[in-house]
Scaffold this motif. Structure first.
Motif, PDB file in Angstrom:
ATOM      1  N   LYS A  57       0.481 -10.799  15.258  1.00  0.00           N
ATOM      2  CA  LYS A  57       0.200 -10.455  16.652  1.00  0.00           C
ATOM      3  C   LYS A  57       0.994 -11.347  17.604  1.00  0.00           C
ATOM      4  N   LEU A  58       1.113 -12.621  17.251  1.00  0.00           N
ATOM      5  CA  LEU A  58       1.857 -13.540  18.113  1.00  0.00           C
ATOM      6  C   LEU A  58       3.341 -13.186  18.128  1.00  0.00           C
ATOM      7  N   THR A  59       3.877 -12.789  16.973  1.00  0.00           N
ATOM      8  CA  THR A  59       5.275 -12.383  16.913  1.00  0.00           C
ATOM      9  C   THR A  59       5.515 -11.129  17.749  1.00  0.00           C
ATOM     10  N   GLU A  60       4.588 -10.189  17.685  1.00  0.00           N
ATOM     11  CA  GLU A  60       4.698  -8.989  18.517  1.00  0.00           C
ATOM     12  C   GLU A  60       4.643  -9.346  19.997  1.00  0.00           C
ATOM     13  N   ALA A  61       3.772 -10.275  20.350  1.00  0.00           N
ATOM     14  CA  ALA A  61       3.664 -10.702  21.747  1.00  0.00           C
ATOM     15  C   ALA A  61       4.944 -11.393  22.205  1.00  0.00           C
ATOM     16  N   ALA A  62       5.542 -12.171  21.315  1.00  0.00           N
ATOM     17  CA  ALA A  62       6.801 -12.842  21.651  1.00  0.00           C
ATOM     18  C   ALA A  62       7.908 -11.823  21.885  1.00  0.00           C
ATOM     19  N   GLU A  63       7.955 -10.806  21.039  1.00  0.00           N
ATOM     20  CA  GLU A  63       8.965  -9.759  21.186  1.00  0.00           C
ATOM     21  C   GLU A  63       8.763  -9.000  22.500  1.00  0.00           C
ATOM     22  N   GLU A  64       7.522  -8.698  22.823  1.00  0.00           N
ATOM     23  CA  GLU A  64       7.223  -8.006  24.086  1.00  0.00           C
ATOM     24  C   GLU A  64       7.635  -8.863  25.280  1.00  0.00           C
ATOM     25  N   THR A  65       7.391 -10.148  25.185  1.00  0.00           N
ATOM     26  CA  THR A  65       7.753 -11.064  26.272  1.00  0.00           C
ATOM     27  C   THR A  65       9.255 -11.100  26.480  1.00  0.00           C
ATOM     28  N   LEU A  66      10.004 -11.132  25.395  1.00  0.00           N
ATOM     29  CA  LEU A  66      11.468 -11.110  25.517  1.00  0.00           C
ATOM     30  C   LEU A  66      11.944  -9.839  26.216  1.00  0.00           C
ATOM     31  N   ARG A  67      11.372  -8.709  25.845  1.00  0.00           N
ATOM     32  CA  ARG A  67      11.786  -7.433  26.449  1.00  0.00           C
ATOM     33  C   ARG A  67      11.466  -7.406  27.946  1.00  0.00           C
ATOM     34  N   LYS A  68      10.262  -7.793  28.285  1.00  0.00           N
ATOM     35  CA  LYS A  68       9.793  -7.616  29.659  1.00  0.00           C
ATOM     36  C   LYS A  68      10.350  -8.650  30.637  1.00  0.00           C
ATOM     37  N   THR A  69      10.863  -9.751  30.135  1.00  0.00           N
ATOM     38  CA  THR A  69      11.384 -10.784  31.033  1.00  0.00           C
ATOM     39  C   THR A  69      12.906 -10.826  31.086  1.00  0.00           C
ATOM     40  N   GLU A  70      13.582  -9.970  30.307  1.00  0.00           N
ATOM     41  CA  GLU A  70      15.032 -10.091  30.185  1.00  0.00           C
ATOM     42  C   GLU A  70      15.765  -9.858  31.502  1.00  0.00           C
ATOM     43  N   ASP A  71      15.384  -8.826  32.256  1.00  0.00           N
ATOM     44  CA  ASP A  71      16.126  -8.506  33.476  1.00  0.00           C
ATOM     45  C   ASP A  71      16.030  -9.642  34.489  1.00  0.00           C
ATOM     46  N   ALA A  72      14.839 -10.146  34.714  1.00  0.00           N
ATOM     47  CA  ALA A  72      14.662 -11.238  35.682  1.00  0.00           C
ATOM     48  C   ALA A  72      15.390 -12.487  35.222  1.00  0.00           C
ATOM     49  N   TYR A  73      15.297 -12.766  33.926  1.00  0.00           N
ATOM     50  CA  TYR A  73      15.985 -13.940  33.387  1.00  0.00           C
ATOM     51  C   TYR A  73      17.494 -13.811  33.568  1.00  0.00           C
ATOM     52  N   ARG A  74      18.042 -12.647  33.254  1.00  0.00           N
ATOM     53  CA  ARG A  74      19.494 -12.435  33.342  1.00  0.00           C
ATOM     54  C   ARG A  74      19.978 -12.625  34.788  1.00  0.00           C
ATOM     55  N   ASP A  75      19.221 -12.087  35.738  1.00  0.00           N
ATOM     56  CA  ASP A  75      19.635 -12.173  37.138  1.00  0.00           C
ATOM     57  C   ASP A  75      19.736 -13.627  37.604  1.00  0.00           C
ATOM     58  N   VAL A  76      18.715 -14.426  37.318  1.00  0.00           N
ATOM     59  CA  VAL A  76      18.714 -15.813  37.791  1.00  0.00           C
ATOM     60  C   VAL A  76      19.673 -16.669  36.961  1.00  0.00           C
ATOM     61  N   LEU A  77      19.838 -16.325  35.675  1.00  0.00           N
ATOM     62  CA  LEU A  77      20.792 -17.047  34.845  1.00  0.00           C
ATOM     63  C   LEU A  77      22.186 -16.956  35.452  1.00  0.00           C
ATOM     64  N   GLY A  78      22.576 -15.779  35.876  1.00  0.00           N
ATOM     65  CA  GLY A  78      23.884 -15.628  36.485  1.00  0.00           C
ATOM     66  C   GLY A  78      24.051 -16.538  37.695  1.00  0.00           C
ATOM     67  N   TYR A  79      22.993 -16.649  38.490  1.00  0.00           N
ATOM     68  CA  TYR A  79      23.048 -17.498  39.689  1.00  0.00           C
ATOM     69  C   TYR A  79      23.202 -18.971  39.334  1.00  0.00           C
ATOM     70  N   VAL A  80      22.380 -19.476  38.401  1.00  0.00           N
ATOM     71  CA  VAL A  80      22.419 -20.909  38.104  1.00  0.00           C
ATOM     72  C   VAL A  80      23.704 -21.291  37.365  1.00  0.00           C
ATOM     73  N   LEU A  81      24.220 -20.379  36.550  1.00  0.00           N
ATOM     74  CA  LEU A  81      25.491 -20.667  35.883  1.00  0.00           C
ATOM     75  C   LEU A  81      26.613 -20.809  36.896  1.00  0.00           C
ATOM     76  N   ARG A  82      26.619 -19.948  37.905  1.00  0.00           N
ATOM     77  CA  ARG A  82      27.659 -20.040  38.938  1.00  0.00           C
ATOM     78  C   ARG A  82      27.522 -21.323  39.758  1.00  0.00           C
ATOM     79  N   LYS A  83      26.301 -21.841  39.881  1.00  0.00           N
ATOM     80  CA  LYS A  83      26.118 -23.112  40.588  1.00  0.00           C
ATOM     81  C   LYS A  83      26.763 -24.254  39.809  1.00  0.00           C
ATOM     82  N   VAL A  84      26.766 -24.135  38.485  1.00  0.00           N
ATOM     83  CA  VAL A  84      27.378 -25.166  37.647  1.00  0.00           C
ATOM     84  C   VAL A  84      28.890 -25.005  37.604  1.00  0.00           C
TER      85      VAL A  84
END
Length: 506
Positions: free
Chosen positions: A182-209
Motif C-alpha cells: 500500500k505504501l509503494t502504491e501511495a508513493a507511485e500515486e504521489t509521484l504522478r500527482k506532483t510531477e507537473d508542479a515539481y517540473r514547473d518550479v524545478l525549471g525556475y530554480v535551475l535557471r536561478k543557478v
C-alpha cells in the motif's frame, strides 16, 4: 522463554546509551572510528536470533491475553532485536566503510579533498564545472568501492536467512506492521500527482543557478545542479549564519519550550575538524541526556536542518521518565520523524519567517515557496527510493541495481544522477518507508494544530503544551494510530504531496 526477554530489558538502556555515544563521538569529530562490532560483542543477546524467537513467543502470549501494553512493549523489543541482528551482521563492513570514508583522499583539479569535504562542498559550489568534478570524484570513488558498500547492504539478506523469513520486505512488514504494498502504491500515486508542479518550479530554480539549465528530458541538468538549486543560494543574505540560532532559540522560548529542555538537551556547537556538516541528535539517555550536534552554516537549508533536529531533541527530552524502557527508548521512527518535520515545516509559515528572521513580506512568501519545493523534492526522491530499496534488499547489490537506482531518481527528480551513489544513497532497514509515513503524519499534526490553535500555533504556548503531551508518550503509538487519533483518518502520502503542491501553486 521469559528469561531472554527479561535480560534484554535489563540491558537495553545501557546498550543504546553506548551506541549513541559511539555515533555522537564519530559524528562530532571526536573519533575517527566507529567500533560497533565490539559493542555488539559486549551485548550478544541484543543481536541473537534466539532472543528474537523468545520475543516472538512472548508477543504471541501477550496477544492471546489481550494485554495491550505488553503487546506494544514486545513489538518494539522484537523490532529492535531484528534490527540489531542486521546491524551486528553488518558491523565489520560498517566499521570498514567508516574508516574508508575517514581516510579517503579525492583528487579534484590540482587539490586533494577528503571524502567528507568533497560531499559538503558539492551543493555549495557555485561553479557548475567544479560541481561536476566534485560529483564525478565522489561518484567514481563510491563506484570503485561498491564491493565494500555492497557487503554492508547484503546484511539485510543475511538477516532474512538468520531469522527464517521468506524475504526482507516480508520480515519488515511482520515486525513493523507497515503494509509495504500500500505504501509503494501511495508513493507511485504521489509521484504522478506532483510531477507537473515539481517540473514547473524545478525549471525556475535551475535557471536561478545557471540560466541555460533545463530539466530532463529536454535539458541536461544533473543531480549536482539540483543540489545547488535546493540550497537556494540567492536567498543566503536573508538566512545569515549568525541569525539562525538566535531565531530558533527565541521562538522556542516564546513557545514555552526551553531550548535546553531544562538541561536535558546539550548542544555541541564547537567547530572542529571531522565534524558532520549536517546537524544530528544522539539520544544517550532518554529523556535526560540528548545531544544536539551542530556545525552551523548559513542558508535556508541550514535553518531547515536546525529546526528539524530541534524537533527530534525536544521530543526525546519530553518523553516521560517513568515510562517503561521500551516506550522511552524505542518506537515507530515515523513518529519522531514527524515531530522533526513539524518543526522544520515552520519554513512554510511566512509569518514565522517575518517574526523571527524579520524578512520582508515578499521575501518571506518567496522563501515559503522555495521551502515547499525543497520538501517536495525530498518527498519525490524518497518515493523513488522506496521502490528501489525494496528491490535492493530483496535481490542484493549488483550493477543492475545501479541502473534501477539511476532510473528511479531520474524519473523522480528530472535530473541525471551518478549511478555510483546506488549503495551510498540508501536508507538502512527501509527507513525510507518511515520517512514517507512521517511526512504524512506531519501533515495531519500540523492541520490539527492549525484547527485547534490557529495558523500561528507556533506562538501559542497552549499548542506546545498539547504537543508535549504527545511527546511524553514516547513509543506508545505508531504513526497510523496517532494520525487517526488527531485527525480521525489514517496516513496519506499523496495528501502530504498535495499540500506542498497547493503552496507552490498558491
Amino acid at each position: 522463554m521469559d528469561r531472554p526477554v527479561h535480560s534484554l530489558r535489563a540491558r537495553l538502556d545501557d546498550f543504546l546509551a553506548e551506541l549513541a555515544t559511539l555515533h555522537y563521538r564519530y559524528g562530532a569529530g571526536l573519533a575517527t572510528e566507529l567500533p560497533v562490532g565490539a559493542l555488539h560483542a559486549s551485548f550478544p543477546e541484543l543481536s541473537s536470533p534466539d532472543t528474537f524467537a523468545a520475543a516472538t513467543e512472548a508477543l504471541e502470549k501477550a496477544r492471546s491475553k489481550n494485554d495491550v501494553l505488553a503487546v506494544r512493549r514486545l513489538q518494539l523489543l522484537r523490532e529492535l532485536v531484528a534490527g540489531q541482528v542486521e546491524d551486528a551482521l553488518a558491523a565489520r563492513d560498517t566499521e570498514a566503510v567508516a574508516k574508508l570514508e575517514a581516510q579517503a583522499s579525492l583528487p579534484i583539479d590540482e587539490e586533494t579533498l577528503s571524502f567528507g569535504e568533497a560531499l559538503s562542498q558539492l551543493p555549495r559550489e557555485p561553479q557548475r564545472g567544479r560541481r561536476a568534478l566534485l560529483e564525478r570524484a565522489v561518484g567514481n570513488f563510491l563506484w570503485n568501492e561498491r564491493g565494500r558498500y555492497g557487503a554492508r547492504r547484503e546484511a539485510a539478506l543475511r538477516t532474512t536467512e538468520r531469522l527464517g523469513a521468506k524475504s526482507y520486505p516480508t520480515l519488515f512488514q511482520e515486525i513493523s506492521g507497515i503494509a509495504l504494498d500500500k505504501l509503494t502504491e501511495a508513493a507511485e500515486e504521489t509521484l504522478r500527482k506532483t510531477e507537473d508542479a515539481y517540473r514547473d518550479v524545478l525549471g525556475y530554480v535551475l535557471r536561478k543557478v545557471e540560466p541555460t539549465l533545463r530539466p530532463l528530458p529536454s535539458g541536461d541538468a544533473r543531480r549536482h545542479d539540483l543540489q545547488a538549486a535546493l540550497r537556494a543560494p540567492w536567498m543566503d543574505a536573508f538566512f545569515r549564519r549568525e541569525d539562525l540560532m538566535p531565531a530558533v532559540t527565541r521562538w522556542l522560548n516564546e513557545w514555552n519550550l526551553s531550548p535546553s529542555a531544562n538541561g536535558r538537551i546539550r548542544v555541541d556547537d564547537e567547530r572542529r575538524e571531522g565534524k558532520a556538516r549536517r546537524p544530528f541528535v544522539a539520544a544517550v539517555r532518554v529523556p535526560d541526556e540528548v545531544r544536539l550536534v551542530i556545525h552551523l552554516e548559513g542558508g535556508m537549508d541550514a535553518l531547515g536542518g536546525l529546526l528539524h533536529e530541534y524537533g527530534h531533541a525536544q521530543h526525546l527530552a519530553h518523553i516521560s521518565e517513568t515510562a517503561p524502557v521500551e516506550l522511552r527508548r524505542l518506537g515507530d521512527a515515523s513518529v519522531t520523524e514527524a515531530y522533526a518535520a513539524l518543526t522544520e515545516r515552520l519554513l512554510l509559515s511566512p509569518e514565522w519567517l517575518k517574526r523571527y528572521l524579520h524578512l520582508p513580506t515578499a521575501t518571506a512568501e518567496d522563501s515559503v515557496r522555495l521551502a515547499a519545493f525543497q520538501a517536495l523534492a525530498v518527498l519525490r526522491r524518497h518515493c523513488a527510493k522506496l521502490t528501489y530499496e525494496l528491490s535492493l534488499f530483496t535481490r542484493g547489490p549488483s550493477e543492475e541495481r545501479a541502473e534501477e537506482y539511476a532510473a528511479g531518481q531520474r524519473r523522480a527528480l528530472l535530473v541525471e544522477p551518478h549511478p555510483g551513489f546506488f549503495l551510498f544513497d540508501v536508507d538502512a532497514q527501509l527507513y525510507s518507508a518511515r520517512y514517507l509515513r512521517a511526512w504524512a503524519l506531519e501533515a495531519r499534526l500540523t492541520a490539527r494544530l492549525m484547527e485547534r490553535f490557529n495558523e500561528d500555533f507556533w506562538r501559542n504556548p497552549s499548542a506546545s503544551t498539547w504537543l508535549k503531551g504527545l511527546f511524553s508518550r514516547g513509543g506508545t503509538d505508531d504513526a497510523e494510530a496517532l494520525s487517526t487519533e488527531v485527525s480521525g483518518t489514517g496516513l496519506s502520502v499523496p495528501e502530504a504531496g498535495a499540500r506542498l503542491v497547493a503552496i507552490l501553486n498558491g
